[in-house]
Scaffold this motif. Structure first.
Motif, PDB file in Angstrom:
ATOM      1  N   ASN A 113      32.977  30.472  45.962  1.00 33.27           N
ATOM      2  CA  ASN A 113      33.003  29.147  46.572  1.00 33.27           C
ATOM      3  C   ASN A 113      34.316  28.421  46.446  1.00 33.27           C
ATOM      4  O   ASN A 113      34.586  27.490  47.180  1.00 33.27           O
ATOM      5  N   ASP A 114      35.135  28.831  45.458  1.00 34.72           N
ATOM      6  CA  ASP A 114      36.261  27.962  45.133  1.00 34.72           C
ATOM      7  C   ASP A 114      37.604  28.466  45.638  1.00 34.72           C
ATOM      8  O   ASP A 114      38.617  27.807  45.440  1.00 34.72           O
ATOM      9  N   ARG A 115      37.608  29.642  46.285  1.00 38.32           N
ATOM     10  CA  ARG A 115      38.896  30.156  46.739  1.00 38.32           C
ATOM     11  C   ARG A 115      38.903  30.276  48.267  1.00 38.32           C
ATOM     12  O   ARG A 115      37.854  30.439  48.875  1.00 38.32           O
ATOM     13  N   PRO A 116      40.095  30.207  48.882  1.00 34.32           N
ATOM     14  CA  PRO A 116      40.150  30.324  50.340  1.00 34.32           C
ATOM     15  C   PRO A 116      39.408  31.567  50.839  1.00 34.32           C
ATOM     16  O   PRO A 116      39.501  32.641  50.240  1.00 34.32           O
ATOM     17  N   ILE A 117      38.701  31.390  51.944  1.00 31.60           N
ATOM     18  CA  ILE A 117      37.864  32.472  52.449  1.00 31.60           C
ATOM     19  C   ILE A 117      38.708  33.631  52.964  1.00 31.60           C
ATOM     20  O   ILE A 117      38.402  34.789  52.700  1.00 31.60           O
ATOM     21  N   TYR A 118      39.818  33.312  53.654  1.00 32.43           N
ATOM     22  CA  TYR A 118      40.596  34.416  54.245  1.00 32.43           C
ATOM     23  C   TYR A 118      41.143  35.342  53.165  1.00 32.43           C
ATOM     24  O   TYR A 118      41.191  36.559  53.351  1.00 32.43           O
ATOM     25  N   ALA A 175      29.475  37.339  58.114  1.00 33.11           N
ATOM     26  CA  ALA A 175      28.919  35.995  58.357  1.00 33.11           C
ATOM     27  C   ALA A 175      29.960  34.919  58.092  1.00 33.11           C
ATOM     28  O   ALA A 175      29.727  33.960  57.369  1.00 33.11           O
ATOM     29  N   VAL A 176      31.144  35.125  58.657  1.00 31.09           N
ATOM     30  CA  VAL A 176      32.196  34.118  58.542  1.00 31.09           C
ATOM     31  C   VAL A 176      32.732  33.775  59.928  1.00 31.09           C
ATOM     32  O   VAL A 176      32.473  34.474  60.905  1.00 31.09           O
ATOM     33  N   ASN A 177      33.515  32.727  59.953  1.00 34.90           N
ATOM     34  CA  ASN A 177      34.150  32.284  61.181  1.00 34.90           C
ATOM     35  C   ASN A 177      35.138  33.338  61.707  1.00 34.90           C
ATOM     36  O   ASN A 177      35.948  33.850  60.936  1.00 34.90           O
ATOM     37  N   THR A 194      38.792  32.820  60.900  1.00 36.53           N
ATOM     38  CA  THR A 194      39.148  33.111  59.512  1.00 36.53           C
ATOM     39  C   THR A 194      39.365  34.615  59.340  1.00 36.53           C
ATOM     40  O   THR A 194      40.299  35.051  58.657  1.00 36.53           O
ATOM     41  N   ILE A 204      34.868  26.015  65.294  1.00 33.81           N
ATOM     42  CA  ILE A 204      33.558  25.556  64.846  1.00 33.81           C
ATOM     43  C   ILE A 204      33.823  24.469  63.811  1.00 33.81           C
ATOM     44  O   ILE A 204      34.496  24.718  62.807  1.00 33.81           O
ATOM     45  N   GLU A 207      29.242  26.657  55.424  1.00 35.35           N
ATOM     46  CA  GLU A 207      30.668  26.524  55.129  1.00 35.35           C
ATOM     47  C   GLU A 207      31.516  27.707  55.626  1.00 35.35           C
ATOM     48  O   GLU A 207      32.587  27.531  56.187  1.00 35.35           O
ATOM     49  N   ASN A 208      31.001  28.913  55.426  1.00 33.20           N
ATOM     50  CA  ASN A 208      31.789  30.098  55.778  1.00 33.20           C
ATOM     51  C   ASN A 208      31.977  30.299  57.283  1.00 33.20           C
ATOM     52  O   ASN A 208      32.840  31.058  57.689  1.00 33.20           O
ATOM     53  N   VAL A 209      31.154  29.660  58.081  1.00 27.90           N
ATOM     54  CA  VAL A 209      31.324  29.847  59.521  1.00 27.90           C
ATOM     55  C   VAL A 209      32.158  28.727  60.154  1.00 27.90           C
ATOM     56  O   VAL A 209      32.447  28.765  61.335  1.00 27.90           O
ATOM     57  N   LEU A 210      32.551  27.756  59.358  1.00 23.17           N
ATOM     58  CA  LEU A 210      33.309  26.635  59.916  1.00 23.17           C
ATOM     59  C   LEU A 210      34.811  26.892  59.890  1.00 23.17           C
ATOM     60  O   LEU A 210      35.323  27.508  58.969  1.00 23.17           O
ATOM     61  N   ASP A 211      35.515  26.410  60.921  1.00 25.69           N
ATOM     62  CA  ASP A 211      36.978  26.382  60.882  1.00 25.69           C
ATOM     63  C   ASP A 211      37.437  25.184  60.082  1.00 25.69           C
ATOM     64  O   ASP A 211      38.314  25.268  59.249  1.00 25.69           O
ATOM     65  N   VAL A 266      38.655  24.447  56.333  1.00 25.98           N
ATOM     66  CA  VAL A 266      37.917  24.821  55.126  1.00 25.98           C
ATOM     67  C   VAL A 266      38.860  25.471  54.112  1.00 25.98           C
ATOM     68  O   VAL A 266      38.834  25.148  52.922  1.00 25.98           O
ATOM     69  N   ASP A 267      39.738  26.344  54.596  1.00 27.48           N
ATOM     70  CA  ASP A 267      40.633  27.020  53.655  1.00 27.48           C
ATOM     71  C   ASP A 267      41.727  26.083  53.120  1.00 27.48           C
ATOM     72  O   ASP A 267      42.189  26.263  51.993  1.00 27.48           O
ATOM     73  N   ARG A 293      39.978  24.381  50.273  1.00 25.15           N
ATOM     74  CA  ARG A 293      39.841  25.278  49.120  1.00 25.15           C
ATOM     75  C   ARG A 293      41.175  25.504  48.420  1.00 25.15           C
ATOM     76  O   ARG A 293      41.232  25.606  47.195  1.00 25.15           O
ATOM     77  N   THR A 294      42.258  25.580  49.229  1.00 28.33           N
ATOM     78  CA  THR A 294      43.578  25.761  48.636  1.00 28.33           C
ATOM     79  C   THR A 294      44.018  24.495  47.903  1.00 28.33           C
ATOM     80  O   THR A 294      44.489  24.544  46.769  1.00 28.33           O
ATOM     81  N   GLY A 351      40.949  23.497  45.281  1.00 30.34           N
ATOM     82  CA  GLY A 351      40.402  24.571  44.446  1.00 30.34           C
ATOM     83  C   GLY A 351      38.890  24.512  44.334  1.00 30.34           C
ATOM     84  O   GLY A 351      38.310  24.940  43.338  1.00 30.34           O
ATOM     85  N   LYS A 352      38.246  23.948  45.341  1.00 31.72           N
ATOM     86  CA  LYS A 352      36.787  23.902  45.319  1.00 31.72           C
ATOM     87  C   LYS A 352      36.248  23.994  46.733  1.00 31.72           C
ATOM     88  O   LYS A 352      36.981  23.804  47.709  1.00 31.72           O
ATOM     89  N   SER A 353      34.954  24.287  46.819  1.00 30.67           N
ATOM     90  CA  SER A 353      34.348  24.439  48.134  1.00 30.67           C
ATOM     91  C   SER A 353      34.160  23.074  48.786  1.00 30.67           C
ATOM     92  O   SER A 353      34.197  22.035  48.120  1.00 30.67           O
TER      93      SER A 353
END
Lengths: 123, 232
Positions: free
Chosen positions: A7-12, A45-47, A50, B32, B191-195, B211-212, B215-216, B219-221
């Motif tokens: 949850n806490d790190r960039p998804i890419y 299941a991601v954008n 991303t 999205i 969250e994971n499907v959003l830009d 979203v990224d 997170r960067t 450091g949190k969702s």
């Protein structure tokens, strides 16, 4: 099955790591074509944007290359694959020592314990 | 390329209360976007303004460069936060209704989704459970080939398995030039499907970031950040 992501790190970044891991563990072999961005995004299941970013970054690192019309492929450069594998291993080792420091063990104590564990001795 | 949605100093007052105050926002195509905020922060008001169900008190709202109206309704697919279909209709009648109404409705897509969700076309709406009705409404909305999808709380009433399917449906059915705006409280689920996300707080945009980036930078969702920012 959605990929397991923190949850806490960039998804890419996590998508890049997952694909690197899949390359090392042999899910993808050197020269293999990788699935389309859309299919990978659905699987994880991601954008899709991303996923696109993760693949572009992998491309920039040279691990993946794209051929204009036919898609993306895993590099066949064995030296590069070996280098990536070594780097990942070093990362794991650094993380492990960091955790041992937090538990209060010095590097020497840790090494000693590792050797004992390998020999099968009880602490 | 011009943004699919643009708000300029958008303000909406109900009586003497501001529901939205000076909102400036531009959304590009092919993303999205999560519209997030606590209860009463103005999410549904913004969504109703996009769909021409309300008119601005001040400022402007433009969909693909035009004020909301007949032309924009052709390119906006809207899922309201309540059920709006007649209880006496059967599923197949509703499908026919949508086919008549919207040129961009794809019968093929709707069939595929109805099958996957095992929704009986002969069933009357009054006999469907709350969750199944929500699924049906989402199928109708996502079967259109629109430029902008506006989904007000699309996953609130469905079980986690159906939620996964719905998110997959959203990912499968949207094309690269379309934008999806989703308002929800179930941030962790989507969250994971959003830009990117837009935080609304007391009628104002307080955050508009990817979203990224969040997170960067933090450091949190997004979910954790939301809980901290809007802590009661």
């Amino acid at each position: 099955m959605p990929w397991d992501l923190d949850n806490d790190r960039p998804i890419y970044l996590q998508l890049m790591e997952r694909i690197q891991h899949d390359i090392i563990s042999g899910v993808y072999k050197p020269g293999d074509k990788i699935p389309s961005v859309r299919d990978l995004a659905l699987d994880a299941a991601v954008n899709p944007n991303t996923m696109q970013k993760a693949l572009s970054e992998l491309e920039r690192s040279g691990l993946v290359y794209s051929q204009r019309t036919s898609g993306r492929f895993i590099t066949e450069d064995e030296t590069m694959l070996k280098k990536m594998k070594t780097e990942l291993a070093q990362q794991h080792i650094r993380d492990f020592f960091e955790q041992m420091h937090q538990l209060g063990f010095s590097d020497d104590e840790t090494l000693e314990m590792m050797q004992k564990t390998l020999k099968g001795e009880k602490q | 390329m011009r943004p699919i949605l643009e708000c300029q100093s958008l303000t909406k007052k109900y009586g003497s209360d501001y529901a939205l105050f000076g909102v400036d926002l531009a959304l590009g195509r092919g993303q999205i976007v999560g519209l997030l905020g606590p209860n009463g922060s103005g999410k549904t008001t913004l969504i109703k303004l996009i769909n021409g169900l309300l008119t601005p008190t001040e400022g402007r709202i433009l969909v693909d460069g035009q004020a909301p109206g007949v032309e924009t309704k052709k390119i906006v697919s809207y899922l309201p936060d309540r059920d709006y279909l007649s209880r006496h209709m059967r599923v197949k009648d509703v499908l026919a209704y949508y086919m008549d109404f919207y040129k961009d409705f794809s019968a093929e897509n709707s069939s595929r989704m109805l099958d996957a969700l095992e929704i009986d076309r002969k069933a009357r709406l009054s006999s469907l459970s709350k969750g199944t009705k929500e699924k049906l409404q989402l199928v109708l909305v996502m079967s259109r080939n629109a430029d902008l999808y506006v989904l007000d709380e699309p996953i609130g009433g469905v079980d986690p398995a159906a939620r996964d399917y719905i998110l997959q449906t959203i990912l499968t059915n949207y094309n690269e030039n379309a934008t999806i705006l989703i308002s929800t409280h179930l941030i962790a689920d989507i969250e994971n499907v959003l830009d990117r996300v837009v935080f609304l707080s007391a009628g104002q945009v307080t955050l508009n970031a990817s979203v990224d980036e969040i997170r960067t930078d933090y450091g949190k969702s997004v979910d954790t950040l939301f809980r901290e920012v809007f802590k009661c």
